[in-house]
Design a protein around this motif. Structure first.
Motif, mmCIF file in Angstrom:
data_model
loop_
_atom_site.group_PDB
_atom_site.id
_atom_site.type_symbol
_atom_site.label_atom_id
_atom_site.label_comp_id
_atom_site.label_asym_id
_atom_site.label_seq_id
_atom_site.Cartn_x
_atom_site.Cartn_y
_atom_site.Cartn_z
ATOM 1 N N ARG A 21 0.833 -1.213 0.000
ATOM 2 C CA ARG A 21 0.000 0.000 0.000
ATOM 3 C C ARG A 21 0.865 1.260 0.000
ATOM 4 N NH1 ARG A 21 -2.117 3.727 -0.908
ATOM 5 N NH2 ARG A 21 -4.140 4.609 -0.309
ATOM 6 N N GLN A 22 1.928 1.274 0.788
ATOM 7 C CA GLN A 22 2.811 2.434 0.837
ATOM 8 C C GLN A 22 3.532 2.646 -0.491
ATOM 9 O OE1 GLN A 22 5.291 1.427 4.157
ATOM 10 N NE2 GLN A 22 3.721 1.900 5.689
ATOM 11 N N ARG A 23 3.988 1.541 -1.092
ATOM 12 C CA ARG A 23 4.739 1.650 -2.332
ATOM 13 C C ARG A 23 3.852 2.002 -3.525
ATOM 14 N NH1 ARG A 23 7.974 -1.574 0.809
ATOM 15 N NH2 ARG A 23 10.200 -1.738 0.266
ATOM 16 N N LEU A 24 2.556 1.719 -3.447
ATOM 17 C CA LEU A 24 1.666 2.042 -4.561
ATOM 18 C C LEU A 24 1.565 3.541 -4.806
ATOM 19 C CD1 LEU A 24 -1.262 -0.525 -4.231
ATOM 20 C CD2 LEU A 24 0.325 -0.263 -6.154
ATOM 21 N N ASP A 25 2.013 4.349 -3.851
ATOM 22 C CA ASP A 25 2.035 5.797 -4.061
ATOM 23 C C ASP A 25 2.930 6.172 -5.237
ATOM 24 O OD1 ASP A 25 0.323 6.175 -1.932
ATOM 25 O OD2 ASP A 25 1.907 6.667 -0.503
ATOM 26 N N ALA A 26 3.859 5.273 -5.597
ATOM 27 C CA ALA A 26 4.773 5.555 -6.700
ATOM 28 C C ALA A 26 4.159 5.237 -8.061
ATOM 29 C CB ALA A 26 6.071 4.764 -6.517
ATOM 30 N N LEU A 27 2.958 4.645 -8.083
ATOM 31 C CA LEU A 27 2.310 4.283 -9.343
ATOM 32 C C LEU A 27 1.033 5.088 -9.536
ATOM 33 C CD1 LEU A 27 2.575 0.372 -9.350
ATOM 34 C CD2 LEU A 27 4.001 1.998 -10.592
ATOM 35 N N PRO A 28 0.687 5.413 -10.790
ATOM 36 C CA PRO A 28 -0.550 6.150 -11.064
ATOM 37 C C PRO A 28 -1.765 5.212 -11.032
ATOM 38 C CG PRO A 28 0.593 5.716 -13.111
ATOM 39 C CD PRO A 28 1.481 5.200 -12.016
ATOM 40 N N VAL A 29 -2.126 4.774 -9.846
ATOM 41 C CA VAL A 29 -3.264 3.877 -9.682
ATOM 42 C C VAL A 29 -4.182 4.420 -8.582
ATOM 43 C CG1 VAL A 29 -1.929 1.849 -10.400
ATOM 44 C CG2 VAL A 29 -2.113 2.413 -7.964
ATOM 45 N N THR A 30 -5.413 3.946 -8.601
ATOM 46 C CA THR A 30 -6.361 4.249 -7.537
ATOM 47 C C THR A 30 -6.513 3.007 -6.675
ATOM 48 O OG1 THR A 30 -7.583 5.825 -8.903
ATOM 49 C CG2 THR A 30 -8.733 4.897 -6.992
ATOM 50 N N VAL A 31 -6.236 3.153 -5.398
ATOM 51 C CA VAL A 31 -6.352 2.028 -4.470
ATOM 52 C C VAL A 31 -7.710 2.090 -3.790
ATOM 53 C CG1 VAL A 31 -5.356 0.869 -2.460
ATOM 54 C CG2 VAL A 31 -3.863 2.057 -4.084
ATOM 55 N N ARG A 32 -8.435 0.999 -3.877
ATOM 56 C CA ARG A 32 -9.750 0.925 -3.244
ATOM 57 C C ARG A 32 -9.696 -0.024 -2.054
ATOM 58 N NH1 ARG A 32 -13.533 0.693 -8.716
ATOM 59 N NH2 ARG A 32 -13.139 2.858 -9.344
ATOM 60 N N SER A 33 -10.432 0.308 -1.016
ATOM 61 C CA SER A 33 -10.403 -0.477 0.220
ATOM 62 C C SER A 33 -11.816 -0.772 0.701
ATOM 63 C CB SER A 33 -9.642 0.278 1.323
ATOM 64 O OG SER A 33 -8.301 0.526 0.954
ATOM 65 N N ILE A 34 -11.916 -1.831 1.484
ATOM 66 C CA ILE A 34 -13.159 -2.194 2.151
ATOM 67 C C ILE A 34 -13.075 -1.709 3.589
ATOM 68 C CG2 ILE A 34 -14.534 -4.146 2.984
ATOM 69 C CD1 ILE A 34 -13.762 -5.685 0.524
ATOM 70 N N ALA A 35 -14.161 -1.215 4.117
ATOM 71 C CA ALA A 35 -14.184 -0.787 5.517
ATOM 72 C C ALA A 35 -13.765 -1.949 6.406
ATOM 73 C CB ALA A 35 -15.582 -0.319 5.897
ATOM 74 N N PRO A 36 -12.980 -1.668 7.459
ATOM 75 C CA PRO A 36 -12.450 -2.752 8.308
ATOM 76 C C PRO A 36 -13.500 -3.742 8.777
ATOM 77 C CG PRO A 36 -11.454 -0.659 8.910
ATOM 78 C CD PRO A 36 -12.518 -0.344 7.907
ATOM 79 N N GLU A 37 -14.707 -3.272 9.091
ATOM 80 C CA GLU A 37 -15.724 -4.183 9.605
ATOM 81 C C GLU A 37 -16.285 -5.124 8.533
ATOM 82 O OE1 GLU A 37 -17.826 -0.186 8.797
ATOM 83 O OE2 GLU A 37 -15.862 -0.904 9.501
ATOM 84 N N HIS A 38 -15.967 -4.859 7.242
ATOM 85 C CA HIS A 38 -16.481 -5.700 6.159
ATOM 86 C C HIS A 38 -15.381 -6.514 5.469
ATOM 87 C CE1 HIS A 38 -20.394 -3.958 6.603
ATOM 88 N NE2 HIS A 38 -19.978 -2.730 6.300
ATOM 89 N N ARG A 39 -14.162 -6.506 6.008
ATOM 90 C CA ARG A 39 -13.052 -7.163 5.317
ATOM 91 C C ARG A 39 -13.209 -8.674 5.209
ATOM 92 N NH1 ARG A 39 -8.138 -3.541 7.929
ATOM 93 N NH2 ARG A 39 -8.407 -1.750 6.525
ATOM 94 N N LYS A 40 -14.002 -9.277 6.087
ATOM 95 C CA LYS A 40 -14.231 -10.720 6.013
ATOM 96 C C LYS A 40 -15.612 -11.050 5.438
ATOM 97 C CE LYS A 40 -11.030 -11.905 9.731
ATOM 98 N NZ LYS A 40 -10.820 -12.649 10.999
ATOM 99 N N ASP A 41 -16.301 -10.032 4.933
ATOM 100 C CA ASP A 41 -17.619 -10.214 4.339
ATOM 101 C C ASP A 41 -17.438 -10.660 2.883
ATOM 102 O OD1 ASP A 41 -20.019 -9.604 2.830
ATOM 103 O OD2 ASP A 41 -20.720 -8.467 4.557
#
Length: 314
Positions: A21-41
């Motif tokens: 996640r930290q290294r992706l700042d070096a690439l022109p991409v959009t990082v999408r995430s799931i809310a912590p409470e839904h990560r196992k959903d």
């Protein structure tokens, strides 16, 4: 690829996921995430998979297999299945997945770029394969040579329990493990180094967070062809000529495993004693850099058709 690519890290809260996640700042991409409470959903993860271009799996082996099966189900149902990069050991010798070591030979980077499913290499195998594969391909080392691989890594690659054990006061100074001689990295080392005889692999953990040294002792008189330490070094130097991440350095009387911590680099060396006809090959890298997250960023860039970011050099 039109527009900015989208990436989802399944397991972004773990050590490797955070590093990616930290290294992706070096690439022109959009990082999408799931809310912590839904990560196992499962439904939330499936919906996220269908919405992105690439999913990075930073999960235990069993969970990675489940996630890959979910992506296959999406494709079978006619949905938009993402490309997958897996950081576990689940698929590293699976013939349906491409092994993500771009410097491993001619055409390897192109294979990664064109693959729908890529398995990120392990940290120990990265060093071992880098040292051994060029020698096997050059005919200096027989595929059935009886080899021993010794390695020491920082504790950060061992999971939460190991990290906590080392970071509490009075943590262990040194741990030798894998003494059942069935370490999970053996299959990929054997296959991608080009060996037919599995080596004796002796891993260990030191009381430092990041860094790694992989070492392979050799009897020069037992090589498949007559060779000096200089000849071995020349084969490695030629193989990695032009790489901005893997270099062949001069031998040193001693090495610290922590020197390349925080970088995406790997240094290879041949420490030879010609009078004794002995040599020790060493690979020094960061277990969380070229051994994990740094390698993942290389593969992500290739898979998304993006220019490779400059390696972290400390």
């Amino acid at each position: 690829m039109d527009g900015q690519a989208t990436v989802f890290i399944d397991g972004e809260a773990g050590t490797t996921g955070l590093g990616i996640r930290q290294r992706l700042d070096a690439l022109p991409v959009t990082v999408r995430s799931i809310a912590p409470e839904h990560r196992k959903d499962a439904a939330a993860r499936r919906a996220m998979m269908e919405s992105v271009d690439l999913v990075v799996l930073c999960l235990p082996d069993a969970a990675s297999r489940e996630a890959a099966a979910m992506a296959a189900e999406i494709a079978a149902a006619g949905g938009r299945a993402p490309r997958l990069l897996d950081a576990s050991t689940a698929f590293r010798v699976d013939p349906d997945w491409v092994y993500g070591f771009p410097e491993m030979g001619v055409g390897c980077a192109a294979e990664v770029a064109g693959a729908a499913r890529v398995s990120n290499p392990g940290c120990y195998p990265t060093g071992a394969i880098a040292l051994l594969r060029p020698l096997v391909q050059a005919g200096l080392l027989a595929p059935d040579a009886p080899l021993t691989i010794n390695a020491v890594s920082g504790y950060s690659g061992g999971g939460r329990a190991m990290i906590e054990a080392h970071e509490r006061e009075g943590g262990p100074a040194f741990e030798l493990y894998g003494l059942g001689l069935e370490h999970k990295h053996l299959p990929e080392i054997t296959r991608y180094a080009g060996l037919t005889r599995p080596p004796v692999f002796v891993p260990s953990v030191g009381h430092f967070a990041q860094g790694m040294i992989v070492s392979v002792p050799l009897h020069l008189d037992l090589l498949a062809q007559p060779a000096t330490g200089g000849d071995v070094r020349a084969v490695l130097a030629d193989f990695y000529a032009g790489s901005d991440r893997i270099g062949v350095a001069e031998a040193e009387p001693g090495l610290s495993a922590e020197t390349l911590a925080g970088t995406d680099l790997m240094e290879l060396r041949v420490h030879a004693n010609e009078s004794r006809r002995q040599a020790v090959l060493t690979a020094r890298l960061d277990n969380l850099g070229k051994g994990a997250s740094g390698a993942a960023i290389q593969n992500i860039a290739l898979m998304l058709g993006l220019p490779a970011p400059a390696p972290r050099a400390g």
